[in-house]
Design a protein around this motif. Structure first.
Motif, PDB file in Angstrom:
ATOM      1  N   UNK A 173       0.871  -1.199   0.106  1.00 19.93           N
ATOM      2  CA  UNK A 173      -0.131  -0.042  -0.099  1.00 19.93           C
ATOM      3  C   UNK A 173       0.916   1.043  -0.086  1.00 19.93           C
TER       4      UNK A 173
ATOM      5  N   UNK B  58      -1.205  -3.944   8.163  1.00 18.07           N
ATOM      6  CA  UNK B  58      -2.641  -3.099   8.298  1.00 18.07           C
ATOM      7  C   UNK B  58      -3.802  -3.923   8.410  1.00 18.07           C
ATOM      8  N   UNK B  59      -4.848  -3.605   9.148  1.00 19.49           N
ATOM      9  CA  UNK B  59      -5.976  -4.398   8.961  1.00 19.49           C
ATOM     10  C   UNK B  59      -6.271  -5.312  10.444  1.00 19.49           C
TER      11      UNK B  59
ATOM     12  N   UNK C 184      -7.778  -4.607  13.082  1.00 17.05           N
ATOM     13  CA  UNK C 184      -9.229  -4.557  13.582  1.00 17.05           C
ATOM     14  C   UNK C 184     -10.531  -4.788  12.259  1.00 17.05           C
TER      15      UNK C 184
ATOM     16  N   UNK D  12     -15.514  -8.152   4.797  1.00 20.91           N
ATOM     17  CA  UNK D  12     -15.656  -6.570   4.211  1.00 20.91           C
ATOM     18  C   UNK D  12     -14.495  -6.413   3.298  1.00 20.91           C
TER      19      UNK D  12
ATOM     20  N   UNK E 215     -11.855  -4.013   2.202  1.00 22.30           N
ATOM     21  CA  UNK E 215     -11.001  -2.930   2.980  1.00 22.30           C
ATOM     22  C   UNK E 215     -10.551  -2.258   1.752  1.00 22.30           C
ATOM     23  N   UNK E 216     -11.460  -1.583   0.751  1.00 21.88           N
ATOM     24  CA  UNK E 216     -10.367  -0.742  -0.158  1.00 21.88           C
ATOM     25  C   UNK E 216      -9.893  -1.384  -1.218  1.00 21.88           C
ATOM     26  N   UNK E 217      -8.710  -2.002  -0.871  1.00 26.04           N
ATOM     27  CA  UNK E 217      -7.963  -2.880  -1.979  1.00 26.04           C
ATOM     28  C   UNK E 217      -8.882  -4.176  -2.359  1.00 26.04           C
TER      29      UNK E 217
ATOM     30  N   UNK F  67     -23.003   3.553   1.109  1.00 26.82           N
ATOM     31  CA  UNK F  67     -21.631   2.969   0.475  1.00 26.82           C
ATOM     32  C   UNK F  67     -21.952   3.016  -1.056  1.00 26.82           C
TER      33      UNK F  67
ATOM     34  N   UNK G 281     -14.129   4.407  -1.619  1.00 25.03           N
ATOM     35  CA  UNK G 281     -14.449   3.188  -1.167  1.00 25.03           C
ATOM     36  C   UNK G 281     -14.809   3.379   0.268  1.00 25.03           C
TER      37      UNK G 281
ATOM     38  N   UNK H 120     -17.113   1.749   3.761  1.00 29.23           N
ATOM     39  CA  UNK H 120     -17.665   0.405   4.418  1.00 29.23           C
ATOM     40  C   UNK H 120     -18.184   0.827   5.858  1.00 29.23           C
ATOM     41  N   UNK H 121     -19.294   0.692   6.196  1.00 30.33           N
ATOM     42  CA  UNK H 121     -19.893   1.163   7.345  1.00 30.33           C
ATOM     43  C   UNK H 121     -19.634   0.125   8.468  1.00 30.33           C
ATOM     44  N   UNK H 122     -18.928   0.700   9.504  1.00 30.36           N
ATOM     45  CA  UNK H 122     -18.530  -0.407  10.778  1.00 30.36           C
ATOM     46  C   UNK H 122     -19.303  -0.200  12.042  1.00 30.36           C
TER      47      UNK H 122
ATOM     48  N   UNK I  63      -5.795   2.589   0.750  1.00 29.21           N
ATOM     49  CA  UNK I  63      -6.591   1.457   1.579  1.00 29.21           C
ATOM     50  C   UNK I  63      -5.660   1.156   2.694  1.00 29.21           C
TER      51      UNK I  63
ATOM     52  N   UNK J 195      -6.916   1.314   6.729  1.00 30.26           N
ATOM     53  CA  UNK J 195      -7.083   0.261   7.681  1.00 30.26           C
ATOM     54  C   UNK J 195      -6.173   0.488   8.971  1.00 30.26           C
TER      55      UNK J 195
ATOM     56  N   UNK K   4      -7.524   2.689  11.159  1.00 27.40           N
ATOM     57  CA  UNK K   4      -8.763   2.066  12.125  1.00 27.40           C
ATOM     58  C   UNK K   4      -8.018   1.321  13.323  1.00 27.40           C
TER      59      UNK K   4
ATOM     60  N   UNK L  23     -14.997   2.705   7.532  1.00 31.12           N
ATOM     61  CA  UNK L  23     -13.633   2.677   6.422  1.00 31.12           C
ATOM     62  C   UNK L  23     -13.944   3.791   5.434  1.00 31.12           C
TER      63      UNK L  23
ATOM     64  N   UNK M 251     -11.762   5.185   2.388  1.00 35.80           N
ATOM     65  CA  UNK M 251     -10.602   5.418   1.320  1.00 35.80           C
ATOM     66  C   UNK M 251     -10.948   6.518   0.387  1.00 35.80           C
TER      67      UNK M 251
END
Lengths: 289, 373
Positions: A154, A234-235, A237, A242, A244-246, B227, B236, B238-240, B251, B255, B258, B271, B273
């Motif tokens: 990233x 990263x990640x 949590x 889901x 996460x972007x990528x 979303x 991008x 995402x609801x958390x 991204x 992450x 978070x 999330x 991005x």
């Protein structure tokens, strides 16, 4: 020394007349990278920041001793641009563009394998060998030459890490962004092998993330490395299922979890930092040890 | 984007892959009539999650009237939080054997991968590795009939089935390439009498290739409304469910942001991005989406590369001046055009942070209701 690009790297910019192509050409020139030519079909004869523009890659390559190309073309045109560069004999290709269709990536990589071309990306921030050359969109100010090789999935996260190394007085040999897509040209292992062979690189930093098994595969190679490896992932949590972007950053069916990657890397002898700013500390220890 | 089974089977039919006689219904009306033309029927709820059989989403009615009732019942159910909008009513096949076959992309090898097994009809993740046939496809060579014959040989199929499987794989691969699919999966591929028939169809299309299909875009909603709005501006999201609204660019750093919020004892609401190279307009709209989730505080973490700090700062200035920002906001801003960005924020009374740890710690404090310093 550095890996993949060094001071002798002569750069072509594909898509040089676009907003991003033009802006980052100026940034690369400001860094001292040797940008020799640009390509933008229909705009042959233009100049962008003093760099001559050609209609085709073949023409640019005829007139300048180009060794590598960086692509800033919108996603639908990336496959065409990449195959054009490879057909013209270019052996190092950096594809910055994101949202490239998966099947176009398959076609690009198949051709690259056939012609023995190194492809960085797509969806990457590029590559920089501090003080020597830069092909990418990373900020110029956050790097300094030194003994640490960095390989990341990233972009911005690697900026955070490189910046922290730099402010702690630790320089980098080369920083490589693999790209965030499911199909990219280089794996962690491909780059780790290069760092292992590079005499200037003393310690390697791996910046990974959840999803897929690239970090687990890298761990298999790290076992055999003589150089110390520090990792940040990263990640931790991120909830399962889901994205996460990528495209690849998703925990599916319990695979690609943070815990599995930390376990694999730790077992291979890598030191895993919990927070991004701890990387510099672990690198310092590795350099002194 | 995942397609519903009935959409996948429409494509299979068009590509010449054998499927059972069937039709999708969006209301029970006409089901009895359709079923009266079939020897026996199955009614399948159209949902994207696996395991619908166990969840009661598949019915085997005895009569046309029962089929219509079953369709009505399924169309009023919710399976794994998703309401059922459609049912597929099909001829019930005689099942002699069940196989598995799929084409996907092996990212590590950068090639299409065919996975097949003579042990189909179950979750493929539970099939032992020695019962799986895996063969990579060279995109230059394409998938030719010989490839299918070799897959069939390794699966141990008899000659007639091998011939059919070979033809089927050629068609599946053609579909995989021409529709820009990430996955084409048939599980089970059944042997019914002496015919191979696709009893299920799972197709995932590559969202990035949707520009190649301007006239043919199936709409499958997997996203929440917010979303969806974010996707429309190329962001991008995402609801958390926590209380700190988060925006970052990239991204990986999003992450990690978070993760850092969790580390400091906070809880992120989302999330987000904002992407590489997001300009003022896109950033402003992204911020409006964030505000619409009513967070207790907002944390913005920008390390500008292709994204320019001044563009981001201008977006915040604009949103602050037009719609207002009613919650505490913490911005960490470094990278390309940093000085200009910091200056624009200063004029708005916002002090940008340089280090991420200070910014994250502050946002967590603010969300917890601590006094501003």
């Amino acid at each position: 020394m550095a890996v993949i690009i060094d001071k002798d790297n002569v750069i072509l910019v594909q898509g040089i007349t676009g907003k991003q192509g033009s802006f980052h050409t100026a940034q690369m020139l400001a860094y001292g990278a040797r940008v020799a030519a640009g390509v933008s079909p229909g705009k042959g004869g233009w100049e962008v920041h003093g760099v001559p523009v050609f209609d085709t890659v073949a023409e640019a390559v005829e007139k300048h001793p180009i060794t590598s190309s960086i692509i800033f073309i919108p996603a639908p045109g990336v496959k065409d641009a990449a195959l054009e560069a490879m057909s013209a004999g270019i052996k190092t290709l950096v594809i910055i563009t994101e949202h490239v269709p998966l099947h176009d990536e398959l076609d690009i990589m198949a051709y690259a394998e056939k012609l023995n071309v190194t492809v960085i990306g797509p969806n990457t921030f590029g590559i920089i060998s501090p003080g020597q050359s830069k092909m990418g969109i990373m900020p110029n100010s956050i790097y300094t030459p030194g003994p640490v090789g960095v390989v990341a999935r990233s972009g911005t996260l690697s900026y955070e890490i490189a910046y922290n190394l730099t402010v702690n007085g630790i320089g980098q040999s080369t920083v490589v962004g693999l790209g965030g897509d499911r199909v990219v040209g280089l794996s962690f292992t491909d780059v780790l092998e290069k760092f292992e062979r590079d005499p200037e690189t003393k310690v390697v930093v791996v910046v990974g993330e959840i999803g897929g098994n690239a970090e687990e595969e890298a761990a298999l190679y790290i076992r055999q490395m003589t150089k110390p490896v520090v990792a940040f992932l990263a990640g931790r949590s991120a909830p399962p299922g889901k994205r996460m972007g990528h495209a690849g950053a998703i925990i599916e069916r319990g695979k690609g979890t943070f815990a599995s990657k930390v376990a694999a890397l730790t077992a291979a002898g890598a030191k895993v930092a919990v927070l991004p700013w701890e990387v510099a500390e672990l690198v310092k220890e590795a350099l002194e040890g | 984007m995942k397609l519903y089974e009935y959409m996948g089977k429409d494509i299979f039919r068009r590509e010449g892959i054998p499927v059972p006689r069937g039709k999708a219904f969006f209301s029970p009306e006409g089901v009895a009539d359709f079923v009266s033309g079939l020897p026996s029927a199955v009614v399948k709820s159209q949902v994207l999650s696996g395991g619908r059989g166990k969840a009661g989403g598949i019915k085997f009615p005895g009569t046309p009237a029962e089929a219509e009732a079953a369709a009505g019942e399924l169309l009023s159910t919710v399976i794994k939080d998703l309401p059922v909008h459609a049912v597929l009513v099909e001829e019930r096949l005689q099942i002699d054997k069940e196989y598995y076959v799929a084409i996907t992309v092996d990212g590590a090898r950068r090639k299409p991968l065919v996975i097949a097994s003579a042990h189909g009809g179950v979750d493929i993740e539970e099939v032992a590795e020695e019962h799986l046939v895996k063969m990579h496809v060279d995109v230059h060579a394409g998938l030719q009939p010989y490839f299918g014959r070799e897959v069939a040989r390794r699966m141990g199929l008899p000659p007639d089935e091998a011939r059919q499987l070979s033809q089927l794989l050629v068609k599946m691969y053609h579909l995989f390439r021409t529709y820009d699919a990430e996955l084409v999966e048939i599980n089970p591929l059944v042997v019914s009498g002496n015919q191979l028939v696709a009893a299920d169809a799972k197709i995932t299309l590559d969202d990035e290739a949707s520009f190649r299909f301007p006239d043919w875009l199936p709409r499958v909603e997997e996203r929440t409304e917010k979303e969806q709005r974010a996707a429309e501006i190329g962001i991008s999201f995402v609801e958390l469910g926590g209380d700190i609204g988060v925006m970052a660019n990239g991204a990986g750093i999003t992450m990690a942001t978070l993760d850092m919020i969790h580390h400091f004892g906070g809880s992120p609401r989302n999330f987000m991005d904002a992407g590489g190279g997001a300009g003022t307009e896109a950033t402003a709209r992204a911020l409006e989406i964030l505000l619409s989730t009513n967070p207790k505080a907002i944390l913005v973490n920008i390390f500008g590369g292709i994204t320019r700090c001044d563009d981001v700062a201008r977006a915040f200035a604009r949103v602050k001046e037009t719609v207002g920002i009613p919650v505490p906001i913490v911005i960490r801003l470094v990278g390309t055009n940093e000085e200009a960005g910091v200056e624009i924020l200063k004029q708005q009374g916002i002090n940008a942070y340089r280090t991420v740890q200070d910014a994250v710690a502050r946002a967590v404090e603010l969300a917890a209701g601590k006094e501003a310093i």
